[in-house]
Motif scaffolding. Structure first.
Motif, PDB file in Angstrom:
ATOM      1  N   UNK A  61       0.803  -1.195   0.054  1.00 26.40           N
ATOM      2  CA  UNK A  61      -0.164   0.085  -0.038  1.00 26.40           C
ATOM      3  C   UNK A  61       0.880   1.182   0.039  1.00 26.40           C
ATOM      4  N   UNK A  62       0.348   2.146  -0.809  1.00 22.72           N
ATOM      5  CA  UNK A  62       1.287   3.379  -0.901  1.00 22.72           C
ATOM      6  C   UNK A  62       0.481   4.487  -0.631  1.00 22.72           C
ATOM      7  N   UNK A  63       1.330   5.659  -0.251  1.00 20.36           N
ATOM      8  CA  UNK A  63       0.659   6.671  -0.050  1.00 20.36           C
ATOM      9  C   UNK A  63       1.353   7.949  -0.923  1.00 20.36           C
ATOM     10  N   UNK A  64       0.720   8.610  -1.558  1.00 18.80           N
ATOM     11  CA  UNK A  64       0.789   9.735  -2.532  1.00 18.80           C
ATOM     12  C   UNK A  64       0.382  11.017  -1.927  1.00 18.80           C
ATOM     13  N   UNK A  65       1.124  12.267  -2.376  1.00 21.52           N
ATOM     14  CA  UNK A  65       0.437  13.677  -2.319  1.00 21.52           C
ATOM     15  C   UNK A  65       0.428  14.232  -3.300  1.00 21.52           C
TER      16      UNK A  65
END
Lengths: 112, 109
Positions: free
Chosen positions: B32-36
């Motif tokens: 799972x990845x988080x992006x801005x």
């Protein structure tokens, strides 16, 4: 290291016209993605290329959208004819095979 | 279809406070990845957590993953005005990313 380049940054067309977007991925990145991001939503994958072959185009509306990556580097995404609901930001991303995707600035398309 | 769903949809805090965003998903994942995403810009990768990891840190970011609940959280500590942006979680199941709708974070000076 140069990032993912996209052009144009903005495009305004009338419905039923055609439009094309261009993407130049990071040098050496074999995998290239096109996403559609409608206002207020997250990006949705349209098509994934591995070198010049298509890996996944299951969400590409093939009656009006087409994409190619002829030499395994640059890619173009075309819409013909455009509909009002195609108004969105079209994002290109690339990866060298690791998990992280690197995104370009996107092309904002407005269909009137 | 969008697998990840972020909560809350919008968050407004003061500089120096902590911001917590949550993400729920539906199917098994590899990571799972988080992006801005700043307004009018492309997405920037923040952090990746693999399915066999429970917690990960990167600077002022802390990510947790609970695969039994199919949920993740992103904590930004000591927030700054420059953290104002939309934050998206993205699940990787078959080497393709599926994004949620995002959380809009506003950090006021």
């Amino acid at each position: 290291e140069a990032g993912v380049a996209q052009s144009p940054r903005y495009k305004i067309i009338e419905k039923r016209q055609s439009v094309a977007f261009w993407c130049n991925p990071i040098s050496g990145h074999a995998t290239l993605y096109w996403y559609q991001q409608i206002l207020g939503q997250g990006p949705k994958l349209l098509i994934q290329f591995q070198n010049n072959g298509v890996v996944d185009d299951s969400q590409l509306p093939k009656d009006r959208f087409s994409a190619e990556r002829l030499k395994g580097v640059d890619s173009t995404l075309k819409i013909q004819p455009a509909k009002l609901e195609d108004s969105a930001v079209y994002l290109c991303a690339s990866t060298a095979g690791a998990d992280t995707q690197y995104f370009g600035p996107g092309t904002r398309l407005t269909v009137l | 279809s969008q697998q990840g769903e972020e909560d809350p949809q919008a968050l407004s805090i003061q500089e120096g406070e902590n911001a917590t965003m949550n993400c729920s998903y539906k199917t098994s994942i590899n990571n799972l990845q988080w992006y801005r995403q700043n307004s009018g810009r492309g997405l920037v990768h923040l952090i990746l957590i693999r399915s066999n990891e429970r917690e990960k840190h990167s600077g002022r970011l802390r990510v947790t993953l609970d695969t039994s609940k199919k949920s993740s959280s992103l904590l930004i500590t000591a927030s700054r005005a420059a953290d104002t942006a939309s934050y998206f979680c993205a699940t990787d199941a078959h080497s393709t990313l599926t994004f949620g709708k995002g959380t809009m974070l506003l950090v006021s000076p």
